[in-house]
Scaffold this motif. Sequence first.
Motif, PDB file in Angstrom:
ATOM      1  N   TYR A  22       0.860  -1.180   0.000  1.00 25.83           N
ATOM      2  CA  TYR A  22       0.000   0.000   0.000  1.00 25.83           C
ATOM      3  C   TYR A  22       0.895   1.228   0.000  1.00 25.83           C
ATOM      4  CZ  TYR A  22      -3.637   3.255   1.650  1.00 25.83           C
ATOM      5  OH  TYR A  22      -4.500   4.301   1.793  1.00 25.83           O
ATOM      6  N   TYR A  24       0.806   5.236   0.185  1.00 26.64           N
ATOM      7  CA  TYR A  24      -0.148   6.260   0.621  1.00 26.64           C
ATOM      8  C   TYR A  24       0.521   7.630   0.713  1.00 26.64           C
ATOM      9  CZ  TYR A  24      -3.257   9.005   3.516  1.00 26.64           C
ATOM     10  OH  TYR A  24      -4.056  10.004   3.990  1.00 26.64           O
ATOM     11  N   GLY A  25      -0.238   8.656   0.362  1.00 22.72           N
ATOM     12  CA  GLY A  25       0.176  10.035   0.608  1.00 22.72           C
ATOM     13  C   GLY A  25       1.422  10.453  -0.141  1.00 22.72           C
ATOM     14  N   HIS A  42       2.371   7.265  11.738  1.00 26.67           N
ATOM     15  CA  HIS A  42       1.717   6.459  10.703  1.00 26.67           C
ATOM     16  C   HIS A  42       1.545   5.044  11.211  1.00 26.67           C
ATOM     17  CE1 HIS A  42       2.278   9.851   8.101  1.00 26.67           C
ATOM     18  NE2 HIS A  42       3.562   9.848   8.387  1.00 26.67           N
ATOM     19  N   THR A 303      -2.259   9.749   8.115  1.00 29.24           N
ATOM     20  CA  THR A 303      -2.684   8.431   7.664  1.00 29.24           C
ATOM     21  C   THR A 303      -4.002   8.079   8.332  1.00 29.24           C
ATOM     22  OG1 THR A 303      -0.372   7.777   7.577  1.00 29.24           O
ATOM     23  CG2 THR A 303      -1.988   6.029   7.412  1.00 29.24           C
ATOM     24  N   LEU A 307      -8.001   3.681   6.463  1.00 31.46           N
ATOM     25  CA  LEU A 307      -7.370   3.343   5.195  1.00 31.46           C
ATOM     26  C   LEU A 307      -6.208   2.362   5.351  1.00 31.46           C
ATOM     27  CD1 LEU A 307      -7.281   6.709   3.231  1.00 31.46           C
ATOM     28  CD2 LEU A 307      -8.893   4.829   3.056  1.00 31.46           C
ATOM     29  N   LYS A 308      -5.830   2.020   6.576  1.00 36.39           N
ATOM     30  CA  LYS A 308      -4.665   1.156   6.733  1.00 36.39           C
ATOM     31  C   LYS A 308      -5.028  -0.283   6.386  1.00 36.39           C
ATOM     32  CE  LYS A 308      -5.058   0.206  11.687  1.00 36.39           C
ATOM     33  NZ  LYS A 308      -4.740  -1.197  11.707  1.00 36.39           N
TER      34      LYS A 308
END
Length: 311
Positions: A22, A24-25, A42, A303, A307-308
Amino acid sequence: MTNRAAAALKSRAFPNLKSEVYLYGMHTGVTGKGWLCQRHLHHMMVEVNLVLSGTQTAIMDHAVYEQQAGDLLIIPPMKPHRYKSDRQEPLQYFVMHVQVSDTAFMQLMNNCEQLHYPKGDPLNEKLRPIIMQLIEQLQEDDSHSHIGLFANALLMMSLLERHMKTQQSDSPHYSEETLPPLIAREIEKLITFRHSDSEDRFETREPLHNWLAQIAEKLLISRRHCYRVFQQAYRMSPRDYLAVLRQQEAMHSLVNSDDSLEQIAYRIGFENVQSFIRQFSKWTGMTPGSFRRSERDSLHYLTPLELKLEQ
């Protein structure tokens, strides 16, 4: 083919393997003097932060790093950190967060001692070209396939893993079923379960009381042992972790939703909105309303818990 290689190819069954990655960001940013990135962490993600030009100051616990152009920061999961820039010249940076469903790797990163890799450091010289290629791939905006992007991200994590293993050969290893990640997940649930509740029932939800004792009871351990193993693994107390999560979820909700202050306060465990406003002002030096107006759509580094990846 050598006899040794041929011998290695005798019939042998290998396990089926599956891994999820994953990203992210991922973003580049340009900031000026007075820029401040609030304290955050995070959830089971590794942050990769590269300064492209200018200078930024990174603060983690009591450590302060002056990150110059070309300098790289590798921030382990669950590590509270913040950034600021006090220089006149513009700061340009690239940041990304990587989570892989490889618990051994994520726990290896938890034990990471060195965070700052200046330009010229051997690991920096290996990772920086890959990061620059990642930036180029992101700028191409190829919507057909992301295989090359993930290949570079995994290559970067592989080099990190190899480096960390050489640095931490005597470090304790935590398996997937050990207590620290289980405790962390239970703490996260104190906030995430509120997202799924009906919003019109937020006034009646019980506030957070005796939560650590309840987690310990659920995991069939003592409260003292629960506290100790979490502190040992993540170098922060369970209460500090919950406080960071509450602040982070509040900031994320304020700038990425139109939820009322009452709804946000309820979700992160405050008994009333007045208590939430007072605490938020202590966290950030701003009221929630002022923060929402000034920071709307600008906080890319948070984070969201929802969404994790599932662990």
